[in-house]
Design a protein around this motif. Sequence first.
Motif, PDB file in Angstrom:
ATOM      1  N   VAL A 130       0.296  -1.544  -0.405  1.00  0.00           N
ATOM      2  CA  VAL A 130      -0.035  -0.024  -0.081  1.00  0.00           C
ATOM      3  C   VAL A 130       1.258   1.120  -0.152  1.00  0.00           C
ATOM      4  N   PRO A 131       0.635   2.039  -0.332  1.00  0.00           N
ATOM      5  CA  PRO A 131       0.947   3.691  -0.565  1.00  0.00           C
ATOM      6  C   PRO A 131       1.358   4.120   0.385  1.00  0.00           C
ATOM      7  N   TRP A 132       2.389   4.639   0.313  1.00  0.00           N
ATOM      8  CA  TRP A 132       2.545   5.765   1.805  1.00  0.00           C
ATOM      9  C   TRP A 132       2.824   6.514   1.570  1.00  0.00           C
ATOM     10  N   LEU A 133       2.214   7.986   2.006  1.00  0.00           N
ATOM     11  CA  LEU A 133       2.286   9.389   2.050  1.00  0.00           C
ATOM     12  C   LEU A 133       2.811   9.962   3.724  1.00  0.00           C
ATOM     13  N   GLY A 134       3.983  10.146   4.120  1.00  0.00           N
ATOM     14  CA  GLY A 134       4.843  10.298   4.806  1.00  0.00           C
ATOM     15  C   GLY A 134       4.746  11.736   5.213  1.00  0.00           C
ATOM     16  N   VAL A 135       4.239  11.779   6.985  1.00  0.00           N
ATOM     17  CA  VAL A 135       4.079  13.570   7.387  1.00  0.00           C
ATOM     18  C   VAL A 135       5.952  13.480   8.139  1.00  0.00           C
ATOM     19  N   THR A 136       6.848  14.654   8.051  1.00  0.00           N
ATOM     20  CA  THR A 136       7.611  14.801  10.016  1.00  0.00           C
ATOM     21  C   THR A 136       8.052  15.651  10.026  1.00  0.00           C
ATOM     22  N   GLY A 137       8.275  16.525  11.088  1.00  0.00           N
ATOM     23  CA  GLY A 137       9.024  17.584  10.629  1.00  0.00           C
ATOM     24  C   GLY A 137       8.684  18.088  12.916  1.00  0.00           C
ATOM     25  N   THR A 138       8.994  19.024  13.667  1.00  0.00           N
ATOM     26  CA  THR A 138       9.060  19.293  14.442  1.00  0.00           C
ATOM     27  C   THR A 138       7.828  19.923  15.294  1.00  0.00           C
ATOM     28  N   ASN A 139       6.914  20.237  14.260  1.00  0.00           N
ATOM     29  CA  ASN A 139       5.435  20.637  14.786  1.00  0.00           C
ATOM     30  C   ASN A 139       5.011  20.536  13.981  1.00  0.00           C
ATOM     31  N   GLY A 140       3.382  19.999  13.790  1.00  0.00           N
ATOM     32  CA  GLY A 140       2.091  20.430  12.413  1.00  0.00           C
ATOM     33  C   GLY A 140       2.095  18.600  12.348  1.00  0.00           C
ATOM     34  N   LYS A 141       2.931  18.042  13.263  1.00  0.00           N
ATOM     35  CA  LYS A 141       3.099  16.522  12.274  1.00  0.00           C
ATOM     36  C   LYS A 141       1.436  15.865  12.136  1.00  0.00           C
ATOM     37  N   THR A 142       1.097  15.845  13.355  1.00  0.00           N
ATOM     38  CA  THR A 142      -0.252  15.180  13.834  1.00  0.00           C
ATOM     39  C   THR A 142      -1.444  15.669  12.816  1.00  0.00           C
ATOM     40  N   THR A 143      -1.637  16.708  13.099  1.00  0.00           N
ATOM     41  CA  THR A 143      -3.092  17.852  12.440  1.00  0.00           C
ATOM     42  C   THR A 143      -3.078  17.550  10.834  1.00  0.00           C
ATOM     43  N   THR A 144      -1.474  17.973  10.332  1.00  0.00           N
ATOM     44  CA  THR A 144      -1.345  17.310   9.071  1.00  0.00           C
ATOM     45  C   THR A 144      -1.317  16.588   8.221  1.00  0.00           C
ATOM     46  N   VAL A 145      -1.710  14.937   8.945  1.00  0.00           N
ATOM     47  CA  VAL A 145      -1.678  13.887   9.102  1.00  0.00           C
ATOM     48  C   VAL A 145      -2.914  13.911   8.405  1.00  0.00           C
ATOM     49  N   ASN A 146      -3.742  14.042  10.062  1.00  0.00           N
ATOM     50  CA  ASN A 146      -5.179  14.452   9.958  1.00  0.00           C
ATOM     51  C   ASN A 146      -6.056  15.059   8.729  1.00  0.00           C
ATOM     52  N   MET A 147      -5.199  15.944   7.975  1.00  0.00           N
ATOM     53  CA  MET A 147      -6.005  17.032   7.275  1.00  0.00           C
ATOM     54  C   MET A 147      -5.692  15.981   6.179  1.00  0.00           C
ATOM     55  N   LEU A 148      -4.396  15.031   6.196  1.00  0.00           N
ATOM     56  CA  LEU A 148      -4.123  14.290   4.912  1.00  0.00           C
ATOM     57  C   LEU A 148      -5.113  12.970   4.496  1.00  0.00           C
ATOM     58  N   GLU A 149      -5.381  12.375   5.808  1.00  0.00           N
ATOM     59  CA  GLU A 149      -6.711  11.456   5.562  1.00  0.00           C
ATOM     60  C   GLU A 149      -7.815  11.800   5.256  1.00  0.00           C
ATOM     61  N   SER A 150      -8.551  13.499   5.910  1.00  0.00           N
ATOM     62  CA  SER A 150      -9.716  13.747   5.494  1.00  0.00           C
ATOM     63  C   SER A 150      -9.486  13.982   4.302  1.00  0.00           C
ATOM     64  N   ILE A 151      -8.806  14.724   3.638  1.00  0.00           N
ATOM     65  CA  ILE A 151      -8.729  14.861   2.197  1.00  0.00           C
ATOM     66  C   ILE A 151      -8.409  13.780   1.247  1.00  0.00           C
ATOM     67  N   LEU A 152      -7.729  12.704   1.704  1.00  0.00           N
ATOM     68  CA  LEU A 152      -7.764  11.421   0.894  1.00  0.00           C
ATOM     69  C   LEU A 152      -9.800  10.629   1.408  1.00  0.00           C
ATOM     70  N   SER A 153      -9.973  11.011   1.991  1.00  0.00           N
ATOM     71  CA  SER A 153     -11.577   9.816   2.422  1.00  0.00           C
ATOM     72  C   SER A 153     -12.082  10.736   1.142  1.00  0.00           C
ATOM     73  N   ALA A 154     -12.232  12.143   1.120  1.00  0.00           N
ATOM     74  CA  ALA A 154     -12.896  12.553   0.247  1.00  0.00           C
ATOM     75  C   ALA A 154     -13.005  12.917  -1.059  1.00  0.00           C
ATOM     76  N   GLU A 155     -11.930  11.735  -1.679  1.00  0.00           N
ATOM     77  CA  GLU A 155     -11.829  11.011  -2.848  1.00  0.00           C
ATOM     78  C   GLU A 155     -11.565  10.538  -3.083  1.00  0.00           C
ATOM     79  N   GLY A 156     -12.585   9.613  -2.042  1.00  0.00           N
ATOM     80  CA  GLY A 156     -12.915   8.222  -2.075  1.00  0.00           C
ATOM     81  C   GLY A 156     -12.536   7.075  -2.131  1.00  0.00           C
ATOM     82  N   LEU A 157     -11.260   7.256  -0.808  1.00  0.00           N
ATOM     83  CA  LEU A 157     -10.006   6.321  -1.482  1.00  0.00           C
ATOM     84  C   LEU A 157     -10.044   5.897   0.298  1.00  0.00           C
ATOM     85  N   ARG A 158     -10.131   4.325   0.133  1.00  0.00           N
ATOM     86  CA  ARG A 158      -9.491   3.102   1.038  1.00  0.00           C
ATOM     87  C   ARG A 158      -7.994   4.166   1.971  1.00  0.00           C
ATOM     88  N   THR A 159      -8.136   4.780   3.142  1.00  0.00           N
ATOM     89  CA  THR A 159      -6.903   5.161   3.669  1.00  0.00           C
ATOM     90  C   THR A 159      -7.452   5.973   5.520  1.00  0.00           C
TER      91      THR A 159
END
Length: 492
Positions: A130-159
Amino acid sequence: MGGGAVTLEWIESADRLSPWGEASVVVAGLGTSGFAAADGLWSLGAKVLVLDDADTAENAEKAGLLRRLDVEVRLGPGSTAALPEGTDLVVTSPGWRPTYPLLAQAAERGVPIWGEVELAWRMMHPDRVVPWLGVTGTNGKTTTVNMLESILSAEGLRTSAVGNVGRPIVEAVLDEIDYDVLAVELSSFQLHWTNSVTLHSAAVLNLHPDHLEWYAHTDDPMAAYRADKARIYERVTHACVYNVADPETERMVEEAEVTEGARAIGFTLGIPAMSMVGVVDDLLVDRAFIEQRRDSAMPLAQVADVHPLAPHNVENALAAAALARSFGVRPQSVAQGLRDLRLGDHRIQTVAEVDGVTYVDDSKATNPHAAASSMRAFDSIVWVAGGQAKGTTFDELVTTYRDRLRGAVLLGVDRAVIAEALAQHAPDVPVIMIDETETGAMESAVKAAAGLARPGDTVLLAPGCASKDMWSGYDARGADFAAAVTALTDES
């Protein structure tokens, strides 16, 4: 434990179909990732031994579940002192430093050490990738990953949002769901123990001093921390997303050994250049993933679609959008995903307004840069801060935002570190020190902040420090702040 005197040769290139029945694997630590790793290794047929010095009720419960699967578990002081003979592989919890005796012994003997992230990657190959879209950084990781999950879900992808966000990746790999793509949050600790993970696309949001105590055994802790963050870009196949405002993240991309054809994609709060995403007027726009990027940009979303609306959160949204677009997500799904998302508590969360003063809980701001990001959103602040500073300093933060500070209320074990920075760089800012060491100190801090605040001000809990000196976690600290504010409303 069984296993030969020499580590099995196939371990270095192991995948899901390797002869795991031959392998004796030690799982170091029975936390969330350790439990998932043990479960995953058992499902592969490995002989598994879990070691943890903490004989807590929570660990005992997990141990009971694993023992029903015939997984051996040893709990209690001294359990991790020595690496058992015949160990072929160690899978470590991310918080364990390389100097920990068990891991140092493994390294000395040439026994491979993986983290749960590396194990999950191997468990997908060769036939369940399964492809991975990865996020790291000192700050903002969790927020960004949650945003990404929501965007992918809006596209109709299982994520699913996995990794450091709370859900182990192995757990997702063992799911009955056939995911299309995973949104993966990766900490520096997790990245340290990876060696073959190859992401579809990856983002480093920012780089600032944090967790330097974990790297205290190195000659240059900040350089070691940076090197682990940079590992996320290694072998990336499609897009390396970097922060235009943080040149160090772009340098990481330039230095990375990526797969041929992978692109560097910047994100910026300004007007984007070609191969960037950014902001034009009140729109998030794409000049990276469209054919006409030389002379035009594609609108992705309204700035107002970002919640909560603060400059650093717009940056997070742009990073998430870039990762999603690298995977072929349509522009309208970016907007829909951002609108659909509602983040958890303690992230720039308005608690109440009392007598014209707004009280904001950003207990998740556990280092100086995260606290600075909060301060960017408010003009006149009474700052509630303190806790475990983790070796970081506050000089730059105070110098940058001193003109916004009405006052500061400091509590926690390292409150003096912040007080010193304020005294040196903002001597006119009133400072109140809370010397209580129990969690009731938050009530005193909120009352003190209320006394300093004026109508139109924001009392901002942005501690800039970890919370474990007085609380079980940042969430408990934020809850106490909210309770103290509620008590104020009852009195007013």
